[in-house]
Write a protein that holds these residues in place. Structure first.
Motif, PDB file in Angstrom:
ATOM      1  N   GLU A 178      17.303 -58.225 112.994  1.00  0.00           N
ATOM      2  CA  GLU A 178      18.392 -57.242 112.973  1.00  0.00           C
ATOM      3  C   GLU A 178      19.616 -57.746 113.737  1.00  0.00           C
ATOM      4  O   GLU A 178      20.230 -57.020 114.527  1.00  0.00           O
ATOM      5  CB  GLU A 178      17.916 -55.893 113.540  1.00  0.00           C
ATOM      6  CG  GLU A 178      16.797 -55.265 112.723  1.00  0.00           C
ATOM      7  CD  GLU A 178      16.353 -53.926 113.276  1.00  0.00           C
ATOM      8  OE1 GLU A 178      16.814 -53.570 114.384  1.00  0.00           O
ATOM      9  OE2 GLU A 178      15.561 -53.243 112.612  1.00  0.00           O
ATOM     10  N   MET A 211      21.782 -52.431 102.201  1.00  0.00           N
ATOM     11  CA  MET A 211      22.841 -52.321 103.210  1.00  0.00           C
ATOM     12  C   MET A 211      24.204 -52.164 102.549  1.00  0.00           C
ATOM     13  O   MET A 211      25.089 -51.485 103.073  1.00  0.00           O
ATOM     14  CB  MET A 211      22.843 -53.567 104.100  1.00  0.00           C
ATOM     15  CG  MET A 211      21.659 -53.695 105.014  1.00  0.00           C
ATOM     16  SD  MET A 211      21.792 -55.188 106.039  1.00  0.00           S
ATOM     17  CE  MET A 211      20.179 -55.169 106.830  1.00  0.00           C
ATOM     18  N   PHE A 368      23.139 -47.185 106.135  1.00  0.00           N
ATOM     19  CA  PHE A 368      22.936 -48.626 106.045  1.00  0.00           C
ATOM     20  C   PHE A 368      24.177 -49.405 106.490  1.00  0.00           C
ATOM     21  O   PHE A 368      24.073 -50.476 107.048  1.00  0.00           O
ATOM     22  CB  PHE A 368      22.587 -49.017 104.604  1.00  0.00           C
ATOM     23  CG  PHE A 368      21.229 -48.578 104.173  1.00  0.00           C
ATOM     24  CD1 PHE A 368      20.108 -49.168 104.699  1.00  0.00           C
ATOM     25  CD2 PHE A 368      21.071 -47.562 103.241  1.00  0.00           C
ATOM     26  CE1 PHE A 368      18.836 -48.776 104.309  1.00  0.00           C
ATOM     27  CE2 PHE A 368      19.813 -47.165 102.840  1.00  0.00           C
ATOM     28  CZ  PHE A 368      18.695 -47.766 103.382  1.00  0.00           C
TER      29      PHE A 368
END
Length: 388
Positions: A178, A211, A368
């Motif tokens: 991440e 995303m 997202f």
């Protein structure tokens, strides 16, 4: 390793080799050359028969043990392969290729500590053993040593910058860490340019598409994986999440059921499945899914909050409050708690307060792309929620 066995007739070359072997059955080099040709043609049944004879003639031969292990890996029985390969390890004669096969077998059964232990002494031979670097990095990842995995993979990629396998692995590592999504994208699409079917790069591309709020693309990338490996739980999970975003709840539920079948220890996937069931009024199914999550970790607040929702929907407000209080202690910011609170407000008839509460939750919940879920709902136009 576990490709579909060849059940067709042997090739002319293999037929010729079998003829030679029939005339000289005690010829050890000829025996192993013939077995290797069988393996090259993926004719596993014939390989088994030849190995049976070879084991009678040379029971301690390392070549017999290794080839038995290769057959076991192709038949997707890694436990059998490990038994044979550990015999070679005990002999002290295991080379890098043997270590790779043993590491791979242990990786398949989830013994990541043994994978790393076996493969470390062979890392200097990684340039001549395809996949050795990747299996080591992936094992570090599975053990939670993601920074170490990234550092090693980056170091190795400097010496072989066009290694497609490592590029795809690094893409997944950056996704799961991440951080540095730009680098994640670079590795993802570099790997896919060289190998459009790279499974880890495809999984990452699917996540990146979500995303970017492109769920249809996310499904397309994940389906490429499923077409080649129907047991890839992470790909099924990607499809399920994307179908939820597209509001195709039956398709999402089917995908997530497949996902938990192949990675039953992933709590988040059980939660996703429970949500698809809740949103389709399958209360019993949702309860079963939350109970599976509870079995994996009783201290996970989202699971307790999910069971509180079930109790609320069944009218057992005392049980719902008890479970809700437990969930608040374990995970005070759990999204499922917000849903439960909204249910309670709606059931009380206080629709104005419920609407205000929903607005506040949506504004505080990131989507997202990093802005709020409320902004995402407005852009996508996929809800009847009043957002003004």
């Amino acid at each position: 390793m576990n490709s579909t066995p060849n059940t067709a007739n042997p090739s002319s070359a293999l037929t010729r080799m079998l003829g030679y072997l029939e005339q000289d059955p005690q010829n050890e080099p000829l025996t192993f050359d013939t077995i290797d040709l069988c393996l090259a043609e993926n004719n596993l049944d014939l390989t088994d028969r030849l190995l049976l004879n070879a084991a009678k003639n040379w029971p301690e031969a390392l070549g017999v043990l290794n080839r038995k292990a290769i057959v076991a890996l192709r038949r997707n029985t890694p436990h059998v392969a490990i038994i044979e390969l550990e015999k070679i390890m005990a002999s002290g004669k295991a080379d890098a290729a043997i270590r790779y096969n043993l590491a791979y077998a242990n990786y398949l059964i989830g013994n990541y500590a043994r994978t790393c232990e076996v493969i470390k002494p062979a890392l200097d031979d990684a340039d001549r053993i395809p996949g050795l670097d990747s299996i080591y990095v992936l094992s570090l990842h599975q053990r939670g040593e993601i920074d170490t995995a990234i550092a090693y993979a980056e170091k190795r990629l400097k010496t072989k910058p066009t290694d497609t396998e490592l590029q795809g692995v690094l893409a997944l590592l950056y996704l799961d860490a991440e951080k540095d999504i730009d680098t994640c994208r670079q590795y993802t699409y570099a790997a896919l340019r060289s190998n459009p079917n790279h499974p880890m790069a495809l999984v990452t591309a699917s996540a990146l598409s979500m995303m970017d709020e492109k769920p249809a693309a996310a499904v397309e990338f994940a389906q490429k994986i499923i077409s080649r490996n129907p047991s890839d739980g992470r790909a099924w999970s990607s499809i399920g999440v994307a179908q939820m975003y597209l509001l195709d709840l039956p398709a999402a539920q089917t995908a997530l059921k497949n996902a938990v079948q192949h990675m039953s220890n992933h709590i988040g996937t059980w939660h996703g499945l429970a949500w698809t069931q809740l949103l389709q009024n399958d209360i019993d199914g949702a309860e079963a899914s939350y109970n599976q999550a509870i079995e994996l970790d009783r201290t996970f607040g989202e699971s307790q909050a999910g069971l509180a929702i079930i109790a609320q929907l069944r009218g057992d407000k005392i049980k719902a409050k008890r479970l809700m209080d437990r969930a608040k202690r374990l995970a005070p910011s759990a999204m499922t708690l917000h849903y439960l609170k909204l249910l309670q407000l709606e059931e009380s008839g206080d629709h104005s307060t419920a609407q205000s509460y929903l607005q506040d939750v949506l504004k505080r919940t990131p989507s997202f792309m990093g802005d709020s879920v409320l902004d995402m709902v407005r852009r996508m136009g996929r809800s009847n929620i009043k957002t003004d």
